[in-house]
Design an enzyme around this catalytic site. Structure first.
Site, short mmCIF file in Angstrom:
data_model
loop_
_atom_site.label_atom_id
_atom_site.label_comp_id
_atom_site.label_asym_id
_atom_site.label_seq_id
_atom_site.Cartn_x
_atom_site.Cartn_y
_atom_site.Cartn_z
N HIS A 62 17.56 -10.99 -44.77
CA HIS A 62 17.99 -12.32 -44.69
C HIS A 62 19.31 -12.90 -45.63
CE1 HIS A 62 17.73 -16.61 -42.73
NE2 HIS A 62 17.99 -16.66 -44.10
N HIS A 64 23.10 -14.67 -45.95
CA HIS A 64 24.45 -15.43 -44.95
C HIS A 64 25.58 -15.19 -45.88
CE1 HIS A 64 21.55 -18.48 -43.11
NE2 HIS A 64 20.78 -18.33 -44.36
N GLU A 142 23.92 -16.38 -35.01
CA GLU A 142 23.23 -17.72 -34.94
C GLU A 142 23.52 -18.67 -33.85
OE1 GLU A 142 21.60 -19.74 -38.80
OE2 GLU A 142 23.59 -20.43 -38.59
N SER A 146 21.63 -29.15 -31.64
CA SER A 146 20.51 -30.16 -31.37
C SER A 146 20.78 -30.91 -30.03
CB SER A 146 19.95 -30.75 -32.32
OG SER A 146 20.97 -31.69 -33.08
N HIS A 180 18.61 -21.03 -35.53
CA HIS A 180 18.74 -21.65 -36.88
C HIS A 180 17.46 -22.37 -37.20
CE1 HIS A 180 19.61 -24.90 -39.75
NE2 HIS A 180 20.57 -23.90 -40.47
N HIS A 207 15.20 -20.00 -39.18
CA HIS A 207 14.40 -20.54 -40.28
C HIS A 207 13.26 -21.43 -39.72
CE1 HIS A 207 18.65 -20.37 -41.69
NE2 HIS A 207 17.97 -19.91 -42.66
N GLU A 210 10.90 -24.88 -43.61
CA GLU A 210 11.42 -24.48 -44.89
C GLU A 210 11.04 -25.58 -46.10
OE1 GLU A 210 15.40 -23.79 -44.67
OE2 GLU A 210 15.69 -23.31 -46.63
N ASP A 309 17.87 -15.01 -49.11
CA ASP A 309 18.88 -15.85 -48.35
C ASP A 309 20.30 -15.56 -49.06
OD1 ASP A 309 19.38 -18.23 -47.01
OD2 ASP A 309 17.71 -19.36 -47.71
C1 BEZ Z 1 22.73 -29.56 -35.32
O1 BEZ Z 1 22.05 -30.34 -34.49
O2 BEZ Z 1 23.69 -29.07 -34.97
C2 BEZ Z 1 22.20 -29.34 -36.79
C3 BEZ Z 1 21.20 -30.26 -37.06
C4 BEZ Z 1 20.70 -30.25 -38.36
C5 BEZ Z 1 21.44 -29.36 -39.45
C6 BEZ Z 1 22.40 -28.49 -38.87
C7 BEZ Z 1 23.02 -28.63 -37.55
FE FE2 Z 2 18.87 -18.85 -44.72
#
Ligand code: BEZ
Ligand code: FE2
Length: 404
Positions: A62, A64, A142, A146, A180, A207, A210, A309
């Site tokens: 893991h 980035h 990735e 949302s 994500h 993830h 966390e 990470d």
């Molecule tokens: C999103 O919905 O794209 C999002 C929400 C929280 C952190 C990062 C992205």
């Molecule tokens: Fe990460």
């Protein structure tokens, strides 16, 4: 064929002395030198320091790479404050790290003994670097987003990145998928991405649990994430509960990163569904997420492995450093058993979680080897001293080729 005769073989935490290893791309035999010479009379000898040790190359599942430009820009101490700082500075950090900067991150990992890494890629800016890296790579494209209204666009973008990574024809490079997190990916997107992963047999990662803020948001739709989601995404509640999220992964064993805040019921579910945990102790400390309870993972039969990470939440991409920090972070654990468990979790257990035929000095495994100068003959506490002293890595082999 090559033959190496180190003073000690360590695999992953078991010590063996007086043995040689014959290898080409794979480890072909382990035994006394005279036997291997009879079997492979033409073999090339590899010179080693007097007190040399051979161990498996480390696996970092893991990282980035795209965030390798961060040093002191992002705000540490609390997860949500860190996330605000990522949103504020994302552009500058990413634009500030070109191919050379990301290649340096890969070289640094190699020099610290990492022969395989899992790159979680948000934008595919790191595809070229990862494709050209000397290490074995799982390139985790990735999925994030949302908002239901954005789902199709985001999925199309994800698929085009995934397809581009599938075009890379390089031994040791494979495409994977990263979801994500439960709070940031709409369930419809998760379903589509996981269905693709199952059909195409791709390794998956996410993830999960966390931060305390994530736990509070998933369980009660409140806490520090509440104003964050209201402000940025006009959302009053989480797109997934923790249970719903795990339900989506039921038939797809996945590497779940962090898992610091999971309760017993969630750990039991992880174990039942064949998931593994990636433990990133430095990142957890810097983002104020607490220390994972390794004993509870073991008690619930959840396999765990070590990860760094990214440099967005770490000062190095170095699993020896990560293991050393873990040794001190988990101060209640018995010292020697923990040191041994850490070594296994950065080698053989990671290989198992990722489905790779490496991470051990054993016949039939791919020859990913570190030759380390221990300076003196080791004693039975070698696994501990290996984590404490930062010994010199003299040579590194990947698939039997010397790469450093
Ligand atoms: C999103 O919905 O794209 C999002 C929400 C929280 C952190 C990062 C992205
Ligand atoms: Fe990460």
């Amino acid at each position: 064929m090559k033959i190496i005769t180190p003073e000690t073989i360590l695999s992953p935490a078991q010590q063996l002395s007086g043995m040689s290893i014959a290898f080409d791309t794979h480890i072909r035999a382990i035994g006394p030198l005279h036997e291997l010479l009879e079997q492979f009379p033409e073999a090339e000898f590899i010179e080693t320091p007097l007190h040399s040790m051979v161990m498996p190359g480390l696996i970092n599942p893991h990282v980035h790479l795209e965030f390798s430009g961060n040093k002191s820009t992002l705000k540490y101490g609390s997860f949500v404050e860190w996330l605000y700082s990522v949103i504020e500075h994302r552009e500058d950090i990413i634009q500030g790290c070109d191919q050379q900067c990301m290649a340096k991150a890969c070289d640094d990992m190699l020099r610290s003994g990492i022969t395989t890494f899992g790159a979680v890629s948000s934008y595919a800016m790191d595809l070229e670097t990862a494709a050209n890296a000397k290490q074995k790579v799982i390139f985790f494209n990735e999925v994030i987003g949302s908002q239901a209204t954005m789902a199709d666009t985001l999925y199309d973008d994800f698929m085009s990145r995934l397809e581009a990574s599938k075009q890379v024809q390089r031994e040791g490079f494979q495409a994977g998928i990263a979801i994500h997190s439960p709070y940031s990916v709409h369930p419809a997107l998760i379903k589509r991405a996981l269905a693709h992963a199952k059909v195409h047999n791709l390794v998956t990662s996410a993830h999960y649990m966390e931060s305390p803020a994530e736990k509070e948001w998933l369980e009660n739709n409140s806490g520090e994430f509440e104003p964050f989601f209201k402000e940025f995404l006009k959302q009053d509640y989480s797109v997934n509960t923790s249970k719903e999220f795990l339900e989506l992964f039921k038939e797809k064993p996945t590497l779940m990163t962090h898992v610091v805040q999971a309760n017993d019921e969630e750990l039991k579910q992880l174990s039942k569904d064949g998931h593994s945990v990636i433990h990133c102790p430095i990142s957890n400390r810097l983002l104020g997420n607490g220390a994972i309870d390794l004993e509870r993972l073991d008690a619930n039969s959840v396999p765990w492995v070590m990860g760094t990470d990214g440099l967005s939440s770490n000062y190095a991409l170095d699993l020896f450093e990560e293991m050393k920090i873990a040794l001190f972070m988990h101060a209640d654990a018995d010292l020697m058993p923990l040191a041994k468990e850490l070594l296994a979790s950065a080698t053989s257990k990671s290989a198992q979680a990722l489905g790779l035929n490496t991470g051990e000095i054993a016949v039939g495994k791919e020859a990913d080897l570190l030759v380390i100068d221990l300076e003196t003959t080791p004693n039975e506490q070698l696994p501990l001293h290996l984590l404490l002293h930062g010994y010199n890595i003299k040579k590194i082999y990947i698939n039997g080729n010397e790469v450093s």
